[in-house]
Structures are given as structure tokens and as C-alpha cells.
Design a protein around this motif. Structure first.
Motif, PDB file in Angstrom:
ATOM      1  N   HIS A  20     -13.242 -15.654 -16.732  1.00 26.77           N
ATOM      2  CA  HIS A  20     -13.106 -15.935 -17.042  1.00 26.77           C
ATOM      3  C   HIS A  20     -14.109 -16.795 -18.368  1.00 26.77           C
ATOM      4  N   ASP A  21     -15.691 -16.499 -18.059  1.00 25.63           N
ATOM      5  CA  ASP A  21     -16.016 -17.748 -19.043  1.00 25.63           C
ATOM      6  C   ASP A  21     -16.627 -16.694 -19.800  1.00 25.63           C
ATOM      7  N   LEU A  22     -16.834 -15.308 -19.747  1.00 27.47           N
ATOM      8  CA  LEU A  22     -17.261 -14.695 -20.871  1.00 27.47           C
ATOM      9  C   LEU A  22     -16.203 -13.735 -20.966  1.00 27.47           C
ATOM     10  N   ALA A  23     -14.783 -14.429 -21.168  1.00 29.01           N
ATOM     11  CA  ALA A  23     -14.149 -14.083 -21.975  1.00 29.01           C
ATOM     12  C   ALA A  23     -13.706 -15.112 -23.195  1.00 29.01           C
ATOM     13  N   MET A  24     -14.416 -15.919 -22.593  1.00 26.90           N
ATOM     14  CA  MET A  24     -14.128 -17.229 -23.619  1.00 26.90           C
ATOM     15  C   MET A  24     -15.208 -17.464 -24.492  1.00 26.90           C
ATOM     16  N   VAL A  25     -16.235 -17.344 -24.113  1.00 25.42           N
ATOM     17  CA  VAL A  25     -17.806 -16.538 -25.012  1.00 25.42           C
ATOM     18  C   VAL A  25     -16.666 -15.654 -26.034  1.00 25.42           C
ATOM     19  N   TRP A  26     -16.750 -14.278 -25.761  1.00 20.10           N
ATOM     20  CA  TRP A  26     -15.693 -13.742 -26.939  1.00 20.10           C
ATOM     21  C   TRP A  26     -15.206 -14.400 -27.897  1.00 20.10           C
ATOM     22  N   ILE A  27     -14.148 -14.742 -27.408  1.00 15.67           N
ATOM     23  CA  ILE A  27     -13.365 -15.494 -27.877  1.00 15.67           C
ATOM     24  C   ILE A  27     -13.716 -16.136 -28.964  1.00 15.67           C
ATOM     25  N   VAL A  28     -14.511 -17.151 -28.980  1.00 18.80           N
ATOM     26  CA  VAL A  28     -15.046 -17.847 -29.612  1.00 18.80           C
ATOM     27  C   VAL A  28     -15.720 -17.903 -30.431  1.00 18.80           C
ATOM     28  N   TRP A  29     -16.758 -16.536 -30.426  1.00 24.20           N
ATOM     29  CA  TRP A  29     -17.392 -16.206 -31.626  1.00 24.20           C
ATOM     30  C   TRP A  29     -16.782 -15.343 -31.977  1.00 24.20           C
ATOM     31  N   VAL A  30     -16.205 -14.460 -31.658  1.00 18.25           N
ATOM     32  CA  VAL A  30     -15.026 -14.633 -32.338  1.00 18.25           C
ATOM     33  C   VAL A  30     -14.472 -14.797 -33.484  1.00 18.25           C
ATOM     34  N   VAL A  31     -13.267 -15.789 -33.005  1.00 15.94           N
ATOM     35  CA  VAL A  31     -12.573 -16.480 -33.350  1.00 15.94           C
ATOM     36  C   VAL A  31     -13.585 -16.911 -35.027  1.00 15.94           C
ATOM     37  N   LEU A  32     -13.988 -17.704 -34.438  1.00 19.76           N
ATOM     38  CA  LEU A  32     -14.976 -18.750 -35.424  1.00 19.76           C
ATOM     39  C   LEU A  32     -15.414 -18.039 -36.630  1.00 19.76           C
ATOM     40  N   HIS A  33     -16.179 -16.704 -36.372  1.00 19.14           N
ATOM     41  CA  HIS A  33     -16.765 -15.792 -37.433  1.00 19.14           C
ATOM     42  C   HIS A  33     -15.090 -15.768 -38.352  1.00 19.14           C
ATOM     43  N   ARG A  34     -13.682 -15.359 -37.843  1.00 21.89           N
ATOM     44  CA  ARG A  34     -13.336 -15.193 -38.498  1.00 21.89           C
ATOM     45  C   ARG A  34     -12.423 -15.815 -39.388  1.00 21.89           C
ATOM     46  N   VAL A  35     -12.196 -17.700 -38.778  1.00 23.63           N
ATOM     47  CA  VAL A  35     -12.021 -18.153 -39.615  1.00 23.63           C
ATOM     48  C   VAL A  35     -13.083 -18.549 -40.526  1.00 23.63           C
ATOM     49  N   ARG A  36     -14.655 -18.524 -40.552  1.00 19.80           N
ATOM     50  CA  ARG A  36     -15.703 -18.952 -40.948  1.00 19.80           C
ATOM     51  C   ARG A  36     -15.697 -17.889 -42.478  1.00 19.80           C
TER      52      ARG A  36
END
Length: 637
Positions: A20-36
Motif C-alpha cells: 500500500h505505501d509503495l503504491a501511494m509513493v508511485w501514485i503521488v510521484w506520477v500524478v504530481l508530475h503529470r499535473v505539474r
């Protein structure tokens, strides 16, 4: 479905938490860069997986593990866990920046994303944990109809923690809080309403159909506890209390376990806190010997020594059952220490020398004594033999063995003695003074009075009388005594020993005296009965040797403060060594012949302030002045 509930009713598996925690890291990293980069006209191509993302997951995962994020359980997630998560996210960001800088100089890594990353990730990791705990708590609320309805007195931290524990148990249902803080009226704690003040307990208990009251105010003073208990008694319901933190830490109560309100909770004084640093510094890694180790004070003294750093404990006791009981208890709770049990009379020279040779102690605590006032009034020979002659035997053997410290446990009845106990204990003090040698053993005397719940004391006597339906016997409506608990008495002994100078006499500032009549009334109420209605109190008159009130120091013993604010030191009165030694010889000869007349004569002459009360005719003696400082009652160990 049943298997699924059983599986997830416990802790979340650690492997699932890591995923769960590693999935959250992946989601946060990818989503923040795509939004940026999504706001750019020509955004760069951002893959869902790359070497950079793998490095991010590896770096953050290692930080999670090192910070200890997986040692806790989601079931008990709280604010400290959120802080731990934020630290892990911040440290992870540092590791990610360092790794990516060395790998590709942070190519295509947004500085804005780096600033937002730890805060967003903390939310993504913390929210599921708190939601899971809330879900578990809500499931715990679904208690069956047979659960006990509880009203909690005190809506502070202890009350909040109590609700959590009760919900986990499932067999208790908190229905409301009572608290005197007006700011809390109408509010909710853990979803449970604050219904009124403590004085409203009887009325609110009826309205809520409560079946048990729990006092969750562990910091309450004795006066506050008396008011709370009185309110609980008016309700007619059984009541318990959350144990004080100190009781839990010292092993007298289990953390989270409710206990009955004890008489010491209602006494009009605060317990004295010792200087643990000084005690451990003095006691640490020492070998000690305790005489009378099977008694109430002797056994607790052994436990305190074990708890605070002694490496070896020798125990001298003439009661074989008491010795084996304390030995088994110590070996169970402190298995790493060395114990030397010695069965025998400490007044036997061979016994005490054997104990000293076997243990090589650096400190000896002489707790062995006879101390029952009415009985000793008719047992002069045994009182002299045990309280005087045995004390001289142990003290002299300690000096010959060059023991570092000898501690005599005495009583406030040794001050202006009016009974055999006080006179023999006073002579025991004088014997220790006569053996003082500045180049050898340091002699310390500690005086204290009534010890709650010790063998032969008034508390177990009252408890048994109440159990049998009464009457409870009190000697006089005006009689007062000063009280301390058994652990507190032993802590005083250790504290005074750590402070002690040569030939010192120490005692504890006991605060205000407690009328024995009031003690009896409170114990009757704690048993769920009413004084005078359910259990009567009968006044029997003072017994031979008993005083209405006790004094702490003799007029000639100038006292002063010590390094500890609640421990006082008296300057011992001068003694003539040759006279003490002559008196000991005559007492020993008279004891061998069972010559009570000579024993009585020598005792009176050697302790001139001894003025017998009751059955003995008081000899003429120089008057003494009562020091204007409160004392406490006869020692009960």
C-alpha cells in the motif's frame, strides 16, 4: 464472508501495508508530475514506469523501513504516527533528491513537485490508517445487549484512553462522561457525550441505566477523591478507578486494568516522590542484606532493591514460609539477580555471620523486629531479646565485617516512649550509636509510623471486621495517626540511606494526621456500606501503652532539612557507651534467666524518658518538650 471478517478483524498484514505505501509513493510521484507538466503547451512524455521511478520507490521504501513505519499497527494509529509518517516522507525526499541528482542531475524532476511531495504523501499514507482505526472503533461500538453500561467520571486524557480500551474489550458500553469543567458540558469525547458534573452522578446514572461507575481522574488529590467517592456512594452503584501512572510503573497495578478505590487514595496527603537518581547511584550494583525479609516492609524492601539496581540480595528470615514466598516472588519478577536465602534468627551470632560471609554485603537493612504494642506489653523478655539484643548482634557483626552501611528501621514510638515497643526500639537506636566508629560502618536510623495494609496493622483488622459485619473497633474517637504505604516506607529507607551521614536519624514529613475514626468510616464506605447503619463503630478505649497522638522528635533532637525536601534529619542525643554496654550485659543475663523484674529495671534506667502508659507505673523522669512538628504512628512492617 466469515473468513474475510476473521482475517481483517485483526491487524493488517505487514506485506499489505508495504505494498500500500509503495503504491501511494508511485501514485503521488506520477500524478504530481503529470499535473505539474500538464499545464505546459508541449509537456514532456512521462512514462508510468522508469528507472527514475524505481529509484524513488527504493529510496522511499528503505527510509520507511529504517524509520520504523512498519513496527506499529493500523488498529492503533494516532497523531504520533502521523508525525512519524511525515518524518519518513521528508527523509525520503532527501534520499530521492540525492539519488536522482547522482543519477541524472534531476532531469525532468519538478522543484514544485519536490516541495509538495512530502505533504501530499503524508496525507495519502495517514488517511487510510486513521480511517481503518475509525472503522475498527465503530465496529467495537456494536456491543451486544449483555454489555455493561458504564458512566465515566472524568473526561480528560485518562477518560479518552479508557473509552478506547473499553471498546476493544467489547463487553462494556460507555454511555456518558461526567466532568466538573463547564467548558466540556454538551461536548463529546470519542463520540460519547459529557452529561454533567460529578455531583450529578446519582441522577444521571439512573437516566442512563448505568451499571458501573469508573473514576478516570488518576491525578486527583485526596480531597478530590473523597468528594468523588462520596458522590459515587450516593448513587448506590459499584465503582472502580483507573490506576495512577505511578502504581502501574511500580507494578502495583496493570496498565489499563481497573482497580478498586483503596484507602490510600483517600488519605489526606500526597505521596512523597523519592530522588531515584540518588537512590540508584547509591544502590546500583551493590550487594545488600535484609533481616526480617519475609515481613511486609522487609519483603517490599527486597523488591525495591531489586528494582533499583542491587546485584545481590541476601535475606535473613526465621519464618520458612515467609522466606520461600518472598524468594519465589523475587525470582519470578527479577530472575537475573543473585539471591541468598538464610533461614534463621538474626539474633543468633552464627546465623548473621554466615549470612554476611555468604553475601559480602555493602549495605544491611535491619527490618527484623517485634512491633505489636498491646502484645509486647506482656512479652517484655521477647521484646528485649529481639528489638535490643538481636539489633546489637547484627550491628556488631556488621561493624566487624566492615559493612559500608547499617540501616536500623525504627519507629516514632521510640520518641518519648510510653510502651515496651517504643522503649526497646529506642534502646536499639542507642545501641547503634554506641557502636559508631568513624573509620568503619556508617550507622543510619530511619523512623516512620503506620504502614498501610502491613501485617498486624489497623487496615487489615478493619477490613476483616467489616467483612464479618462489624462492629469496627476504634480505641478512641480522638486518636490520630500518620500513614504511609509500604512502598513509600521502603523508598524512604533507601532515600535516607543514600543521603545518610554517620549516626544520622531520619524521618519523613508526613503531612496532616488522619483520625482513626475517619479511617474506619472511609473503609466502611469503600466496602459499599454505611457507617452506623450497616456497620457500627465501637470505641474500646486506649490500650496499654497507646497514646492519643505521637511525636516525631525528642526535644533534644534538633532536626533540619536534608537534600530531599520531605525528609528530615535529627541530631542524635549523646549516649554513654560504657553504660550502654553494661546495660546490654545485664539484659542478656536477665533474658537468659527469664528475669522480667531485672529486664524492666534495666530498661527503665537505660531509657530514662520511658514513661509507661496504662499497665505500668511510670517512673520519675525528666520532662520533655513536644516538638511542634507532626509525627506518625507505630511502625507496622
Amino acid at each position: 464472508m466469515t473468513r474475510w471478517r476473521e482475517r481483517w478483524s485483526g491487524a493488517v498484514p505487514r506485506s499489505a501495508v508495504v505494498v500500500h505505501d509503495l503504491a501511494m509513493v508511485w501514485i503521488v510521484w506520477v500524478v504530481l508530475h503529470r499535473v505539474r507538466y500538464g499545464v505546459m503547451v508541449s509537456p514532456p512524455e512521462l512514462p508510468l514506469w522508469s528507472t527514475e521511478i524505481a529509484m524513488v520507490l527504493a529510496a522511499q521504501g528503505l527510509v520507511f523501513w529504517q524509520v520504523g513505519l512498519y513496527r506499529g499497527l493500523w488498529r492503533f494509529a494516532s497523531v504520533p504516527d502521523l508525525w512519524n509518517i511525515f518524518k519518513a516522507c521528508a527523509l525520503g525526499l532527501f534520499a530521492i533528491v540525492l539519488g536522482l541528482f547522482l543519477y541524472n542531475r534531476l532531469e525532468l524532476v519538478s522543484r514544485t513537485v519536490l516541495l509538495m511531495y512530502p505533504f501530499v504523501l503524508m496525507g495519502m499514507l495517514g488517511a487510510p490508517r486513521l480511517l481503518y482505526r475509525a472503522w475498527k472503533d465503530s465496529n467495537s461500538d456494536q456491543t451486544d445487549a449483555a454489555s455493561v453500561r458504564i458512566l465515566i467520571l472524568g473526561a480528560g486524557r485518562a477518560g479518552d484512553a479508557l473509552v478506547r480500551d473499553l471498546r476493544r474489550l467489547g463487553s462494556y458500553q460507555p454511555v456518558g462522561f461526567l466532568d466538573d469543567a463547564r467548558s466540556l458540558r454538551g461536548s463529546k469525547v470519542q463520540g460519547i457525550p459529557v452529561l454533567g458534573g460529578v455531583d450529578d452522578v446519582a441522577e444521571i446514572a439512573r437516566e442512563t441505566a448505568a451499571r458501573l461507575l469508573v473514576i478516570a481522574v488518576p491525578s486527583a488529590s485526596a480531597t478530590q477523591m473523597q468528594r468523588i467517592v462520596a458522590a459515587c456512594e450516593r448513587s448506590g452503584l459499584p465503582f472502580r478507578m483507573v490506576p495512577r501512572l505511578r502504581d502501574a510503573l511500580e507494578g502495583r497495578s496493570l496498565s489499563g486494568q481497573l482497580k478498586e478505590v483503596a484507602i490510600e487514595d483517600l488519605l489526606g496527603r500526597q505521596q512523597v516522590l523519592p530522588d531515584w537518581k540518588a537512590i540508584r547511584s547509591w544502590l546500583g550494583a551493590r550487594s545488600v542484606l535484609v533481616t526480617g525479609a519475609g515481613g511486609s516492609v522487609g519483603s517490599e524492601l527486597c523488591r525495591q532493591c531489586a528494582r533499583h539496581g542491587a546485584r545481590r540480595i541476601a535475606m535473613v528470615e526465621q519464618d520458612e514460609f515467609a522466606l520461600i514466598t518472598v524468594l519465589a516472588s523475587l525470582r519470578r519478577d527479577f530472575p537475573d539477580l543473585e539471591y541468598i536465602p538464610v533461614l534463621g534468627d538474626c539474633g543468633d551470632t552464627a546465623v548473621i555471620r554466615h549470612a554476611l560471609d555468604a553475601s559480602q554485603p555493602e549495605a544491611v537493612f535491619h527490618a527484623a523486629a517485634y512491633k505489636q504494642v498491646p502484645l509486647l506489653e506482656t512479652q517484655l523478655r521477647e521484646a528485649v531479646r529481639n528489638n535490643v539484643l538481636a539489633t546489637e548482634t547484627v550491628a556488631r557483626a556488621c561493624r566487624e565485617a566492615d559493612v559500608g552501611t547499617f540501616v536500623l528501621i525504627s519507629t516514632d514510638k521510640a520518641v518519648d516512649p510510653g510502651n515496651i515497643l517504643g522503649a526497646t526500639k529506642r534502646l536499639g537506636e542507642m545501641v547503634c550509636q554506641s557502636l559508631v566508629d568513624p573509620r568503619s560502618t556508617r550507622f543510619v536510623t530511619v523512623r516512620f509510623g503506620n504502614v498501610l495494609d502491613s501485617a498486624g496493622s489497623v487496615v487489615p483488622l478493619f477490613r476483616e471486621q467489616i467483612r464479618q459485619g462489624g462492629p469496627v473497633t476504634v480505641t478512641d474517637p480522638e486518636v490520630t495517626r500518620y500513614f504511609m504505604t509500604i512502598p513509600e516506607a521502603c523508598q524512604l529507607i533507601l532515600q535516607a540511606s543514600a543521603i545518610g551521614s554517620q549516626e544520622a536519624i531520619y524521618t519523613l514529613d508526613m503531612g496532616e494526621p488522619v483520625p482513626i475514626r475517619l479511617l474506619a468510616e472511609q473503609m466502611i464506605r469503600l466496602a459499599g456500606k454505611q457507617p452506623g447503619r450497616d456497620v457500627s463503630i465501637v470505641y474500646t478505649g486506649l490500650r496499654a501503652g497507646e497514646k492519643l497522638h505521637e511525636t516525631l522528635f525528642h526535644a533534644d533532637e534538633r532536626y533540619r532539612a536534608t537534600a530531599h525536601p520531605k525528609i528530615l534529619q535529627a541530631e542524635p542525643r549523646a549516649v554513654v557507651v560504657s553504660e550502654i554496654h553494661q546495660a546490654l550485659e545485664r539484659l542478656r543475663e536477665a533474658a537468659g534467666r527469664y528475669d522480667l523484674a531485672t529486664l524492666d529495671l534495666v530498661l527503665r534506667r537505660t531509657v530514662p524518658e520511658f514513661q509507661p502508659i496504662g499497665s505500668h507505673a511510670a517512673p520519675t523522669a525528666a520532662p520533655t518538650t513536644v516538638v511542634a512538628f507532626p509525627s506518625h504512628a507505630s511502625r507496622k512492617n
